[in-house]
Motif scaffolding. Sequence first.
Motif, PDB file in Angstrom:
ATOM      1  N   GLY A  35      49.421  50.640  45.434  1.00  0.00           N
ATOM      2  CA  GLY A  35      49.197  49.195  45.510  1.00  0.00           C
ATOM      3  C   GLY A  35      47.850  48.838  44.908  1.00  0.00           C
ATOM      4  O   GLY A  35      47.745  47.967  44.036  1.00  0.00           O
ATOM      5  N   THR A  36      46.807  49.530  45.367  1.00  0.00           N
ATOM      6  CA  THR A  36      45.471  49.293  44.834  1.00  0.00           C
ATOM      7  C   THR A  36      45.417  49.642  43.353  1.00  0.00           C
ATOM      8  O   THR A  36      44.877  48.893  42.536  1.00  0.00           O
ATOM      9  N   GLN A  62      47.790  49.816  41.066  1.00  0.00           N
ATOM     10  CA  GLN A  62      48.518  48.915  40.151  1.00  0.00           C
ATOM     11  C   GLN A  62      47.771  47.601  39.949  1.00  0.00           C
ATOM     12  O   GLN A  62      47.683  47.094  38.833  1.00  0.00           O
ATOM     13  N   TYR A  63      47.198  47.052  41.046  1.00  0.00           N
ATOM     14  CA  TYR A  63      46.480  45.790  40.821  1.00  0.00           C
ATOM     15  C   TYR A  63      45.220  46.013  39.997  1.00  0.00           C
ATOM     16  O   TYR A  63      44.811  45.141  39.232  1.00  0.00           O
ATOM     17  N   PHE A  74      45.005  48.137  37.533  1.00  0.00           N
ATOM     18  CA  PHE A  74      45.509  48.220  36.157  1.00  0.00           C
ATOM     19  C   PHE A  74      45.781  46.811  35.618  1.00  0.00           C
ATOM     20  O   PHE A  74      45.440  46.488  34.481  1.00  0.00           O
ATOM     21  N   GLU A  75      46.349  45.986  36.459  1.00  0.00           N
ATOM     22  CA  GLU A  75      46.609  44.598  36.052  1.00  0.00           C
ATOM     23  C   GLU A  75      45.296  43.840  35.855  1.00  0.00           C
ATOM     24  O   GLU A  75      45.134  43.088  34.892  1.00  0.00           O
ATOM     25  N   THR A  82      42.167  38.916  40.607  1.00  0.00           N
ATOM     26  CA  THR A  82      43.425  39.136  39.879  1.00  0.00           C
ATOM     27  C   THR A  82      44.560  38.289  40.474  1.00  0.00           C
ATOM     28  O   THR A  82      45.414  37.789  39.748  1.00  0.00           O
TER      29      THR A  82
END
Lengths: 520, 447, 123
Positions: B108-109, B111-112, B114-115, B337
Amino acid sequence: MLNNQGRPTQPGEAQAYTPRTFTSNRALQMEEALIFEIGRPDTSGVDIEDAGEFKPRLGGMERNGEIGLPGLSEPEAMRHYVRLSQKNYSIDAGLYPLGSCTMKHNPRLNEKMARLPGFADVHPMQPQSTVQGAIAVIESVAHWLMELTGTRAVAMSPKAGAHGEACGMMAIKAAIKAKGEAATRRVVLVPDSAHGTNPATAALIGFTVKAIPVGPSGQVRVEDVRPLLGPDIAAIMLTNPNTCGLFEPQIVEIAKAVHEAGAYFYCDGANFNAIVGKARPGDLGVDAMHINLHKTFSTPHGGGGPGAGPVVLSDRLAPFAPVPFVRRDGDALRLVEDEEGTQAFGRMTAFHGQMGMFVRALSYMLSHGSDGLRQASEDAVLSANYIRACLSDLMSLPFGNRPCMHEVLFDDEWLKGTGVTTLDFAKAMIDEGYHPMTMYFPLVVHGAMLIEPTESESKASLDLFIATLRDLAFSAKRGDTARFSGAPYLAPRRRLDETRAARNPVLRWTKPEAVLKAAE
Amino acid sequence: MRYLPLTDEDRSLMLLRMAADKVDDLFVDIPAAKLLTKNVDLPRAKSELEVERILSRMAGRNVVASSVPFFVGAGAYKHHVPASVDHLIQRSEFLTSYTPYQPEIAQGTLQYLFEFQTQVAALTGMDVANASMYDGSTGCGEAVLMAHRVTKRRKAVLSGGLHPHYADVVRTLSEMSEDAVVTLPPDVAASEDLLASIDSSVSCVVVQNPDVFGNLRDLTPIAEKCHSNGALLIAVFTEAVSLGLVTPPGAMGADIVVGEGQSIGNPLTFGGPYVGLFATRQKYVRQMPGRLCGETVDAEGRRGFVLTLSTREQHIRRDKATSNICTNAGLCSLAFTIHMTLLGEAGLKKLARLNHANACKLADALADVKGVEVLNKSFFNEFTICVPGDAAALVETMAQKGVLAGVPVSRLLPGDAGVRSLLIVANTEVNTDEDRAAFVSALRASI
Amino acid sequence: MSTRYTKEHEYVRVEGDTGTVGITDYAQGQLGDVVFVELPEVGKKFGQGEQAAVVESVKAASEVYAPVSGEVVEVNSALEGAPATVNEDANGAGWFVKIRIANAADLDSLMDEAAYKAYCDSL
């Protein structure tokens, strides 16, 4: 009317069957695409009033073309981030025994207090007459930190532990310069067991690093420090309690020797949580020590920050503290922002430090009080020792079965010949619903496993954790390697290919080539 | 104590298990003379209700930005943040997790992040961004150190339009690492000759856009001169919303971009915690400070994310690391983000336009006030005015009339007599026509 | 042509006055998957034992020291895109730099193949 559609209300016979799902979801565990794959540039989850027609005054500096930012409506965004969140382990969900990181409970009162508009919605550059309450928070946290550490000065602005280290070492460099010894005192002593930030910080401030060997008991001995001291030594950086989970018993003698050699004593306060209310670093001869408010005072770790790293300073270093700092003028509090007329070594950050973290830390301090803080330290140490006592027959302790502080360090001696490594063991803990302990740190111990339970666990929680580790240990010793070698099996992801990530770094999303081609 | 689950009975049983008589047997390594025998001289434990009372009282002594016409900027900006942002960042799984060292249970951490990295790179017009720094000012210091590593030179040139606190942070760090810094004089009119300061001894030039006085600058000629001399251009911004409307630094040739991300998703909170944005060109990625998240696959071939290129970092490289940074601004980058995702491209552009339109309205209204001069030829949502007399005193007077008017330049540049009548005024989407009218009338009444 | 070894597990293969330098197969095995190699510039001069390159695995960065003094005449830029070559063929295609040997006497302080093998066995 008779309901003739009666459906079964008993589960029936359990079948061994793992379905392959169409979505790749596993019930509550959802796969989630990237925002760039699900969002659209013309979608927005925020309604914004139209600016209407006007003559821009951008001096011809208007941005042209697409930025590349996808948008989601509010329900889509909620779903995206909630699904992402469900892929994370957290303290709220389970025991998080990361040694040296102090994953204790984060009281929600602290969050509520930090969100009071009087704290969250004030600007750092408002007239000081309009922010007396905010400055009072800084002063109060400073007061608590000074009382708990036995010091009379603290620099509040550093933004995290490593930033606090830099601040403390800068104060030391400024003090050395003021004595006219800047050209000669250029070496900093750091034990091999130190956090990586210590040598990195010393190098950042222009010092060279010399290693201190760690004694056979995992502690630094004054007789190993003395021969290294001389007119070239600027400071020693020691972590206390140290990274092996042990208090440095010769700290007073070491501090004395360091001071006699004209050098300063920097203490890495990452493990201060073990001794709050039990001993005061100022009494031990420390000149500077940062305090990780996100560890000891439970401001949340937030998946990697924000932290806060105030630095307490001895009387010898106090004059060199950076701006801004708080002064009391009668009834009013004043933030001194101008270096003129002070010996401040400079400025660490744009504004006044991590106010949001100060409020949380103060809420934690007020809640615990002097008695609760002391009890928290005792419980943290007691819990770590309980784990030690209950596992020492199965897992090996590199420095013998003796009392530790708030964390207990095992090595991998006991895994020899099992085919199971520290990494495998840690990954198998994930399948059991635990976050792994800190692994392979400190570097001075082979296959290190550093367990910090904190004071937040009940005895029942500790007992289940211990029973789980015992079961895993027996399993490893029995040769049940499959339980470890491919673990974790049940997490949202299996082990990830870190080699691939590092050899061909993909650090951002880019449009798939097919889409790019079609657009041409 | 409500946060401590162990009971006295538990404690006795646990001590028994380790054959200790009392808890102090576990503190044997602390020299006996230094072991505290009683509580430190501080108040005792308090209930939630008592703590709430104390802290609410302290909070009540501050003037809340939302409660008054509010025009304070100069490095931190009041924007509206959607309610869902604060709700999401308080999810336990985000709030109470650690740095994602165990990627299998931290996707979760990761992926965000990366986004987030992708959004920051797009916003700044750069190739890659890291997972955040503490804030814009410390990121600025790190950018200068990075430029020194890339160019193997040790002299930075700071524009007179750079936020004075950012310049202070760079100077402090450089003084400690014994590197050279040339600071140009305060440049209210954006008319300094930076090009004359660039030669082959210079490692980097640091320019802010919009600058601290609100002016917009074309960085292209500076980038060209930097590159022909083997130096890097570091572009700084303190107002991230501006990038929705203003030419991004990447399009003007910047080599490193650092900025303050507070504007998107994060409250003012009296100066912190904020979130530093840091982006650069692909070829410099191994000289970057801070955490980086990268894409990979797991043992079953599924896409996943990990922290990568860690050999740059302190926990591996120790004294040869690119930076000593460890913790970043995780939760603030999450707020950024999420807010950015909610805005999306269309929302951000619209928000930026509204900010600019509001600022234009205010500039027009203030230009009509006798004795007041708007100094900027160009600006985004912030500009500098010249007032009769002392701007700091004026701000105090206006504060008493219930208007927070802006930041007197003298507060940022104490000791510089030339700036005492200058006031930096910010105007975002939160300001209404009524706010602007209140500003004008309070100003008229105060000068 | 002869090959000499250091205690830090570098090798230098001598051909005329040129030495090809890399890390040994034993070293690559200890490092694990090599993900990046940082090479010096051609023309750079080193004394014996000075840092000449850095080899990185996922979790470690190790310095590579010049086994002999001299000037870099060629670097193996193919490693930039294919660091795995170091794992696959450390002694061959996975070489790092070629050095023009300044002082042939430097070789005398290094181990020959038999001595190096015995050294590795003792670790």
